[in-house]
Design an enzyme around this catalytic site. Structure first.
Site, mmCIF file in Angstrom:
data_model
loop_
_atom_site.group_PDB
_atom_site.id
_atom_site.type_symbol
_atom_site.label_atom_id
_atom_site.label_comp_id
_atom_site.label_asym_id
_atom_site.label_seq_id
_atom_site.Cartn_x
_atom_site.Cartn_y
_atom_site.Cartn_z
ATOM 1 N N LYS A 54 -6.766 30.857 63.909
ATOM 2 C CA LYS A 54 -6.343 32.152 63.362
ATOM 3 C C LYS A 54 -5.003 32.012 62.646
ATOM 4 O O LYS A 54 -4.804 32.552 61.552
ATOM 5 C CB LYS A 54 -6.257 33.192 64.489
ATOM 6 C CG LYS A 54 -7.620 33.644 64.972
ATOM 7 C CD LYS A 54 -7.592 34.407 66.282
ATOM 8 C CE LYS A 54 -9.028 34.635 66.757
ATOM 9 N NZ LYS A 54 -9.107 35.240 68.088
ATOM 10 N N GLN A 98 -5.643 37.680 72.747
ATOM 11 C CA GLN A 98 -6.767 36.757 72.904
ATOM 12 C C GLN A 98 -7.405 36.952 74.290
ATOM 13 O O GLN A 98 -6.722 36.906 75.306
ATOM 14 C CB GLN A 98 -6.263 35.308 72.743
ATOM 15 C CG GLN A 98 -7.347 34.255 72.799
ATOM 16 C CD GLN A 98 -8.286 34.299 71.590
ATOM 17 O OE1 GLN A 98 -7.859 34.508 70.466
ATOM 18 N NE2 GLN A 98 -9.576 34.137 71.844
ATOM 19 N N ASP A 121 -8.910 43.849 66.419
ATOM 20 C CA ASP A 121 -10.116 43.389 67.112
ATOM 21 C C ASP A 121 -11.122 44.538 67.281
ATOM 22 O O ASP A 121 -12.260 44.311 67.691
ATOM 23 C CB ASP A 121 -9.743 42.839 68.497
ATOM 24 C CG ASP A 121 -10.029 41.347 68.618
ATOM 25 O OD1 ASP A 121 -10.598 40.765 67.669
ATOM 26 O OD2 ASP A 121 -9.715 40.764 69.667
#
Lengths: 294, 294
Positions: A54, A98, A121
């Site tokens: 990322k 994460q 997200d």
């Protein structure tokens, strides 16, 4: 007939290039540099690989990338304090925590603490609710990637019969909403569904997102169907490296489907590219600029 | 075969009685009186009838009922101030703003201002998102009523094929989520769907929520299917009172379906009863008590 193989790697690269172009444009025209903050707790090796990827791709797109690595035993209060700081930080437009988090932390509380406007997200209930209500929302990256891959085959999904197998919060459920937004007719099936082969057989678009190796067989498919395989399953190979397979029996499906994503090289390639899309969109929305289509 | 007619009126009355029993219990055991505040802006005659009916039924269930009637030209700031006050009021556990609102008010802003914990209409994105994520949530009343009516016919919906025709935020979309929670396999169809009769023909459970008079015909149905008709359409009768019909051609369906809700006397009866259920649940959740099943 042999199915066309949908090249996730190439489509993701094109998407990243379009994002980079848009980033250059908003930098030039509006002095806005989209910024993504990624928070990693602990040392899960798979998570470390994802976070590194990322970081690299965010920078390659011309965005600012902020990494926050916290020890495995960080307190919930400290993690919430970091999120509060990132929520306020004007250089940060996207916040990604994460997952999975260590068991000592309450994932739902952490996710709900993220400003929905920065929730790239798409996991905050507010975004899920806006998506479910057909409103503008940040949607989870994997389902977004599935739609983009499908649209590389079909310009319009209107009136097509789609089946989504699997009803996870991360993939199946938001994918249903995105397909409805495309005016597809959507069936959502799952472990309790009866006669899955028959349900599949009538679908023009098949999305397999159950996490079971090769559960969808070739003879389940309607000839010519477009098959998007979200599964990534590691199969042990005696004396060798584990093999990656999807939720679809790829070799069988090749002879029946019209188009199909491979594993690896399909959906998995799209996820980070879609994260960049979401970060760009979030940055523009927060700045009051029109949200680019990319 | 003639379908069994699902008696919404009787089922709603039983549900209200169960709610009243639970209200009596939480009053006695926990000195908690659930309270519902209804906000009505302007003088829409249909809205006034609904609000009156809600008031009567709330009181009949032993709950506190608070009515707030505001003039048609109330400012958005004043309405938001009232909602903020109701959000803080410890006697109020449910807040319902009667829709539609006058055009001068921004409905989304108003709904989003309601504390999600008190959002007994289940319209706040946070509740929609929690519902879409399979989490505990206040869900809209009409789809909740649809599920209760279906379960008066089938103890379990697990593995049944359901079709929801219509994808509104008030009915179709949340109904899909509730059916998924019941482990049904769900297809959501809409105005852009192709071959609706064929899609219907394979469904064990048919939910018609499009708002078009008698669009679903008898010969679309799988013999023995359970049909829940959410539509309430007013058909002009020359020289007489308008006739109410559903989205299903009732007389035709009677000869094919296994069970069917009439219009009127079906789903419409359940909505206020489910509002009482939501108010009771909200009151218990806010007080930290176990949420009664009813």
């Amino acid at each position: 007939m042999t199915a066309r193989i949908i090249d996730g790697k190439a489509i993701a690269a094109e998407l990243r290039a379009r994002v980079a172009d848009e980033v250059a444009r908003v930098k030039r025209d509006h002095a806005l540099t989209p910024g993504l903050a990624v928070v990693l707790v602990g040392h899960d090796p798979a998570s470390e690989v994802y976070v590194r990827s990322k970081h690299t791709q965010t920078q390659a797109a011309g965005m600012a990338s902020f990494e926050h690595k916290l020890p495995e035993d960080v307190s919930q209060a400290d993690l919430l304090a970091l999120i509060a700081r990132l929520n306020r930080d004007p250089l940060v437009h996207g916040i990604l925590v994460q997952l999975p988090l260590p068991k000592s932390l309450h994932t739902e509380t952490i996710i709900n603490a993220i400003d929905p406007a920065k929730d790239v997200d798409g996991l905050h209930p507010n975004n899920a609710g806006r998506l479910a209500g057909g409103l503008a929302a940040l949607s989870p990256c994997t389902p977004l990637g599935c739609i983009i891959l499908t649209k590389s085959v079909h310009a319009s999904l209107e009136g097509m019969n789609a089946i989504v197998i699997g009803r996870s919060n991360l993939v199946g459920r938001p994918l249903v909403q995105l397909l409805l937004n495309e005016n597809a007719t959507v069936t959502i099936a799952h472990s309790r569904s009866r006669d899955l082969p028959k349900l599949c057989a009538r679908a023009d678009l098949v999305y397999a997102a159950v996490g079971k190796p090769e559960i969808v067989r070739g003879d389940w498919l309607k000839p010519g169907a477009t098959v998007i395989d979200v599964g990534i399953n590691r199969i042990p190979v005696p004396g060798g490296k584990p093999k990656l397979v999807g939720d679809v029996a790829f070799q069988e499906a090749l002879g029946v489907a019209g188009a199909i994503t491979p594993v690896p090289g399909g959906v998995g390639q799209m996820t980070v590219a879609c994260l960049l899309v979401n970060t760009l969109r979030a940055a523009c929305a927060i700045a009051g600029l029109p949200v680019p289509a990319v």
